[in-house]
Design a protein around this motif. Structure first.
Motif, PDB file in Angstrom:
ATOM      1  N   GLY A  90     -46.726 -62.007  22.587  1.00 25.46           N
ATOM      2  CA  GLY A  90     -46.854 -61.538  23.965  1.00 25.46           C
ATOM      3  C   GLY A  90     -47.860 -62.346  24.752  1.00 25.46           C
ATOM      4  O   GLY A  90     -48.346 -61.889  25.791  1.00 25.46           O
ATOM      5  N   GLU A  91     -48.151 -63.552  24.293  1.00 27.07           N
ATOM      6  CA  GLU A  91     -49.115 -64.407  24.992  1.00 27.07           C
ATOM      7  C   GLU A  91     -48.407 -65.208  26.081  1.00 27.07           C
ATOM      8  O   GLU A  91     -47.585 -66.082  25.804  1.00 27.07           O
ATOM      9  CB  GLU A  91     -49.802 -65.364  24.012  1.00 27.07           C
ATOM     10  N   GLY A  92     -48.704 -64.896  27.352  1.00 27.39           N
ATOM     11  CA  GLY A  92     -48.107 -65.617  28.475  1.00 27.39           C
ATOM     12  C   GLY A  92     -46.753 -65.086  28.899  1.00 27.39           C
ATOM     13  O   GLY A  92     -46.243 -65.464  29.951  1.00 27.39           O
ATOM     14  N   VAL A  93     -46.149 -64.226  28.075  1.00 30.05           N
ATOM     15  CA  VAL A  93     -44.848 -63.622  28.377  1.00 30.05           C
ATOM     16  C   VAL A  93     -44.875 -62.182  27.863  1.00 30.05           C
ATOM     17  O   VAL A  93     -45.759 -61.806  27.094  1.00 30.05           O
ATOM     18  CB  VAL A  93     -43.681 -64.382  27.689  1.00 30.05           C
ATOM     19  N   ALA A  94     -43.908 -61.389  28.298  1.00 29.71           N
ATOM     20  CA  ALA A  94     -43.792 -60.039  27.749  1.00 29.71           C
ATOM     21  C   ALA A  94     -43.371 -60.130  26.288  1.00 29.71           C
ATOM     22  O   ALA A  94     -42.459 -60.890  25.942  1.00 29.71           O
ATOM     23  CB  ALA A  94     -42.761 -59.241  28.542  1.00 29.71           C
ATOM     24  N   GLN A  95     -44.053 -59.393  25.431  1.00 32.23           N
ATOM     25  CA  GLN A  95     -43.730 -59.454  24.004  1.00 32.23           C
ATOM     26  C   GLN A  95     -42.286 -59.042  23.766  1.00 32.23           C
ATOM     27  O   GLN A  95     -41.803 -58.037  24.297  1.00 32.23           O
ATOM     28  CB  GLN A  95     -44.656 -58.538  23.202  1.00 32.23           C
ATOM     29  N   ASP A  96     -41.586 -59.856  22.998  1.00 35.45           N
ATOM     30  CA  ASP A  96     -40.181 -59.582  22.700  1.00 35.45           C
ATOM     31  C   ASP A  96     -39.875 -60.233  21.355  1.00 35.45           C
ATOM     32  O   ASP A  96     -39.565 -61.422  21.276  1.00 35.45           O
ATOM     33  CB  ASP A  96     -39.289 -60.149  23.800  1.00 35.45           C
ATOM     34  N   LYS A  97     -39.976 -59.449  20.291  1.00 36.90           N
ATOM     35  CA  LYS A  97     -39.801 -60.012  18.951  1.00 36.90           C
ATOM     36  C   LYS A  97     -38.363 -60.428  18.684  1.00 36.90           C
ATOM     37  O   LYS A  97     -38.113 -61.301  17.849  1.00 36.90           O
ATOM     38  CB  LYS A  97     -40.294 -59.021  17.901  1.00 36.90           C
ATOM     39  N   ALA A  98     -37.425 -59.816  19.389  1.00 39.23           N
ATOM     40  CA  ALA A  98     -36.036 -60.245  19.243  1.00 39.23           C
ATOM     41  C   ALA A  98     -35.865 -61.676  19.740  1.00 39.23           C
ATOM     42  O   ALA A  98     -35.205 -62.503  19.108  1.00 39.23           O
ATOM     43  CB  ALA A  98     -35.114 -59.305  20.002  1.00 39.23           C
ATOM     44  N   LYS A  99     -36.491 -61.996  20.888  1.00 41.06           N
ATOM     45  CA  LYS A  99     -36.429 -63.371  21.388  1.00 41.06           C
ATOM     46  C   LYS A  99     -37.189 -64.318  20.467  1.00 41.06           C
ATOM     47  O   LYS A  99     -36.755 -65.442  20.216  1.00 41.06           O
ATOM     48  CB  LYS A  99     -37.016 -63.438  22.801  1.00 41.06           C
ATOM     49  N   ALA A 100     -38.335 -63.857  19.968  1.00 37.10           N
ATOM     50  CA  ALA A 100     -39.109 -64.689  19.046  1.00 37.10           C
ATOM     51  C   ALA A 100     -38.264 -65.043  17.832  1.00 37.10           C
ATOM     52  O   ALA A 100     -38.173 -66.216  17.445  1.00 37.10           O
ATOM     53  CB  ALA A 100     -40.378 -63.952  18.619  1.00 37.10           C
ATOM     54  N   PHE A 101     -37.622 -64.037  17.250  1.00 36.77           N
ATOM     55  CA  PHE A 101     -36.770 -64.291  16.097  1.00 36.77           C
ATOM     56  C   PHE A 101     -35.660 -65.281  16.447  1.00 36.77           C
ATOM     57  O   PHE A 101     -35.325 -66.164  15.664  1.00 36.77           O
ATOM     58  CB  PHE A 101     -36.155 -62.990  15.593  1.00 36.77           C
ATOM     59  N   GLY A 102     -35.095 -65.123  17.642  1.00 36.38           N
ATOM     60  CA  GLY A 102     -34.017 -66.019  18.061  1.00 36.38           C
ATOM     61  C   GLY A 102     -34.443 -67.470  18.072  1.00 36.38           C
ATOM     62  O   GLY A 102     -33.698 -68.349  17.639  1.00 36.38           O
ATOM     63  N   TYR A 103     -35.641 -67.740  18.568  1.00 36.81           N
ATOM     64  CA  TYR A 103     -36.115 -69.128  18.602  1.00 36.81           C
ATOM     65  C   TYR A 103     -36.381 -69.658  17.192  1.00 36.81           C
ATOM     66  O   TYR A 103     -36.032 -70.792  16.866  1.00 36.81           O
ATOM     67  CB  TYR A 103     -37.372 -69.237  19.465  1.00 36.81           C
TER      68      TYR A 103
END
Length: 278
Positions: A90-103
């Motif tokens: 969630g640093e600099g953006v809204a935390q979104d672990k689904a997007k994190a996993f996607g990357y």
């Protein structure tokens, strides 16, 4: 293990961890800009963050994110890694672990067969570790079920094919748990040793404690065990691991002989300098 070593792309084909639909795919626009030389994924991520720092280059936060997304869309694994970390924390953006996993999944899927050396390999290995973490507990919002067996396979791939120290440390720990890879101190010491020699401080501490005390079929080597614990204790100062490492060292030092302590500390002082810059 030999099957894992020879099957780098198999993870993407066997159980594809697809990114969420709103994450840009690899069909891209402008190519990513080359980043400064760096030896590890951490160094490279810091270099990218510095290069895009709004304070120094007049780039706004929104422009930073847009530039990273453009580079990620172009298939730049460093940009994908940086965005994954940002969305995870969630640093600099809204935390979104689904997007994190996607990357992280994009990196692993697109670069699973990259040569196991260099910055790109380091980033890919770290992405396999990240995916292993997500599969261990599951991530319902991303449609990722809990799958401990698959989590272990991902970590083993990062540990064996890429030689990633953090993955090797985790595998070493799993060989001490009968509910994961089984209670096998000899295998645990083998994997912990691989990570310890790369400067992984928690691995050095765990290896040292196992060697000092001996366990099961693993014969004790008290001097070498104290040496690794002493090295870890020096390198852990000021970190979150300092407390538990100091506790292990003090417990083992308290039952060591004066000669064992003297030998171990002398060896540790020489060895610690090799890892100080890592």
């Amino acid at each position: 293990m030999s099957a894992l070593l020879g099957a780098a792309p198999a993870f993407a084909q066997d159980k594809p961890p697809l990114p969420p639909a709103d994450i840009p795919g690899p069909a891209a626009t402008a190519p990513a800009q080359p980043m400064p030389d760096a030896s590890t994924a951490v160094d490279a991520a810091q270099a990218m963050a510095s290069a895009m720092d709004g304070a120094g280059g007049g780039i706004s936060s929104a422009e930073q994110i847009a530039a990273l997304q453009d580079a990620a869309t172009a298939g730049d694994p460093m940009a994908q890694w940086q965005l994954g970390l940002m969305y995870e924390s969630g640093e600099g953006v809204a935390q979104d672990k689904a997007k994190a996993f996607g990357y992280f999944a994009q990196i692993a899927d697109q670069h699973a067969d990259t040569a196991p050396r260099g910055v790109e390999a380091d980033i890919v290995a770290h992405s396999f570790v990240k995916m292993g973490e997500y599969y261990k507990d599951g991530l319902p919002e991303a449609g990722i079920p809990k799958d401990e067996d698959y989590s272990i396979r991902l970590l083993l791939h990062a540990a064996s094919y890429f030689g990633d120290a953090d993955a090797q440390y985790r595998v070493g720990e799993m060989y001490l748990d009968k509910n994961e890879l089984g209670d096998n101190p000899i295998q645990s010491a083998r994997w912990l040793s691989l990570a310890a020699k790369k400067g992984h401080v928690p691995a050095q501490a765990k290896l040292g404690d196992i060697l000092f005390n001996g366990d099961g079929g693993l014969k004790a080597n008290r001097v070498e065990g104290l040496m690794w614990l002493s090295v870890a204790n020096q390198l852990a100062q000021g970190t979150a691991d300092a407390g538990w490492i100091a506790d292990l060292l003090n417990a083992d030092m308290s039952v060591a002989t004066p000669d064992e302590r003297k030998q171990a500390v002398g060896m540790a002082d020489q060895l610690a300098t090799q890892f100080a810059g890592l």
